[in-house]
Scaffold this active site. Structure first.
Site, PDB file in Angstrom:
ATOM      1  N   ASP A  79       0.878  -1.163   0.000  1.00 31.63           N
ATOM      2  CA  ASP A  79       0.000   0.000   0.000  1.00 31.63           C
ATOM      3  C   ASP A  79       0.927   1.228   0.000  1.00 31.63           C
ATOM      4  O   ASP A  79       2.096   1.130   0.391  1.00 31.63           O
ATOM      5  CB  ASP A  79      -0.861  -0.038   1.262  1.00 31.63           C
ATOM      6  N   ASP A 108      -0.053   5.090   0.791  1.00 36.74           N
ATOM      7  CA  ASP A 108      -0.293   6.073   1.854  1.00 36.74           C
ATOM      8  C   ASP A 108      -0.242   5.394   3.221  1.00 36.74           C
ATOM      9  O   ASP A 108      -1.013   4.476   3.501  1.00 36.74           O
ATOM     10  CB  ASP A 108      -1.674   6.718   1.677  1.00 36.74           C
ATOM     11  N   ARG A 155     -11.669   7.978  -2.534  1.00 39.22           N
ATOM     12  CA  ARG A 155     -12.063   9.382  -2.298  1.00 39.22           C
ATOM     13  C   ARG A 155     -13.581   9.517  -2.151  1.00 39.22           C
ATOM     14  O   ARG A 155     -14.077  10.163  -1.227  1.00 39.22           O
ATOM     15  CB  ARG A 155     -11.563  10.240  -3.465  1.00 39.22           C
ATOM     16  N   SER A 184      -5.368   5.158  -4.107  1.00 34.62           N
ATOM     17  CA  SER A 184      -5.272   6.570  -4.476  1.00 34.62           C
ATOM     18  C   SER A 184      -5.126   6.782  -5.985  1.00 34.62           C
ATOM     19  O   SER A 184      -4.330   6.118  -6.643  1.00 34.62           O
ATOM     20  CB  SER A 184      -4.072   7.204  -3.780  1.00 34.62           C
ATOM     21  N   ASN A 209      -3.888   9.466  -6.936  1.00 39.66           N
ATOM     22  CA  ASN A 209      -2.686  10.301  -6.967  1.00 39.66           C
ATOM     23  C   ASN A 209      -1.412   9.483  -6.751  1.00 39.66           C
ATOM     24  O   ASN A 209      -0.336  10.065  -6.572  1.00 39.66           O
ATOM     25  CB  ASN A 209      -2.778  11.378  -5.876  1.00 39.66           C
TER      26      ASN A 209
HETATM   27  C1  BG6 Z   1      -5.760   5.884   0.162  1.00 39.52           C
HETATM   28  C2  BG6 Z   1      -5.871   6.681   1.442  1.00 39.52           C
HETATM   29  O1  BG6 Z   1      -4.442   5.509  -0.050  1.00 39.52           O
HETATM   30  O2  BG6 Z   1      -6.197   6.674  -0.945  1.00 39.52           O
HETATM   31  C3  BG6 Z   1      -7.296   7.176   1.609  1.00 39.52           C
HETATM   32  O3  BG6 Z   1      -5.521   5.844   2.538  1.00 39.52           O
HETATM   33  C4  BG6 Z   1      -7.717   7.978   0.381  1.00 39.52           C
HETATM   34  O4  BG6 Z   1      -7.401   7.949   2.777  1.00 39.52           O
HETATM   35  C5  BG6 Z   1      -7.551   7.109  -0.864  1.00 39.52           C
HETATM   36  O5  BG6 Z   1      -9.070   8.383   0.498  1.00 39.52           O
HETATM   37  C6  BG6 Z   1      -7.917   7.855  -2.152  1.00 39.52           C
HETATM   38  O6  BG6 Z   1      -6.971   8.838  -2.380  1.00 39.52           O
HETATM   39  P1  BG6 Z   1      -7.019   9.899  -3.561  1.00 39.52           P
HETATM   40  O7  BG6 Z   1      -5.590  10.391  -3.625  1.00 39.52           O
HETATM   41  O8  BG6 Z   1      -7.419   9.172  -4.807  1.00 39.52           O
HETATM   42  O9  BG6 Z   1      -7.989  10.943  -3.186  1.00 39.52           O
HETATM   43 MG    MG Z   2      -2.680   3.097   3.623  1.00 39.32          MG
END
Ligand code: BG6
Ligand code: MG
Length: 209
Positions: A8, A10, A48, A115, A117
């Site tokens: 993972d 984040d 998200r 994510s 991102n």
């Molecule tokens: C995860 C985080 O890695 O990504 C979450 O732990 C977050 O908290 C999710 O909501 C989505 O992230 P992003 O960057 O697509 O908004």
């Molecule tokens: Mg995580």
């Protein structure tokens, strides 16, 4: 030791929690919705849109589909702006050396993140081309606890789930790993989750699996 590690992002390789929290908090405050760190903990590993739904549980009114979309976009703009200053120094403790050491054992290394991102963040912390496979929120239909993100990563590595560790800081990510047939390794918040096959205190403990 197994043939691959799927990480993972984040909370495992880099700490972005405070940026997610600050961005969501500013949105919640503007909307007059109660939001605190305890609620924020429930957003870990969750997409998200699902995160927004959790925040809106405390909203004094209901929000339409378009409004929800606009709030999620606004949160992401603020979150992206705070990511601009990320550098390789933001890799979490032990990550750089441990990944190098794992590589020397011949293990394949991948990222499986909810994510959208993730690739931007990996670039910022100097891991743009580092991993053997990256699957993120743009590549999946079903978020964790569905195992899709990890199953796709294993497929890119040409390995079965039972040949891979999944390293997660979120309970929902451990659930996804277990459902997918992976060996689930919990760190930080997920280290005390009894569904994890292994619990580690420090990232470098991966070398002792
Ligand atoms: C995860 C985080 O890695 O990504 C979450 O732990 C977050 O908290 C999710 O909501 C989505 O992230 P992003 O960057 O697509 O908004
Ligand atoms: Mg995580």
């Amino acid at each position: 030791m197994k043939k691959a590690f799927i990480f993972d992002l984040d909370g495992v390789l880099v700490s972005t929690d405070r940026y997610h929290y600050a961005a969501w908090k500013s949105i919640a405050d503007e909307e007059g919705i109660y939001f605190d760190e305890t609620i924020n903990n429930r957003l870990r590993g969750v997409s998200r849109r699902e995160s927004l739904k959790i925040i809106l549980e405390r909203a004094p009114r209901t929000y339409g589909e378009e409004e929800e979309h606009a709030l999620a976009e606004k949160k992401n703009e603020r979150y992206r702006a705070s990511l601009e200053n990320l550098t390789p120094a933001d890799r979490l403790a032990g990550v750089s050396e441990t990944l190098e050491a794992l590589r020397r054992t011949g293990a394949l290394l991948a990222v499986g993140s909810s994510s959208k991102n993730a690739r931007y963040i990996l670039g910022k912390i100097g891991y743009g081309d580092y991993f053997d496979a990256v699957v993120d929120g743009n590549d999946i239909v079903n978020g964790k606890p569905d195992p899709e993100v990890f199953l796709k990563a294993a497929a890119l590595l040409h390995l079965s789930p039972c040949d891979c560790y999944v390293v997660e800081d979120a309970k929902t990510g451990i659930d996804a790993a277990v459902r997918g047939g992976f060996c689930a390794v919990g760190i930080h918040d997920a280290a005390c989750y009894d569904r994890a096959d292994h619990a580690i205190k420090a990232f470098s403990d991966l070398l002792g699996l």
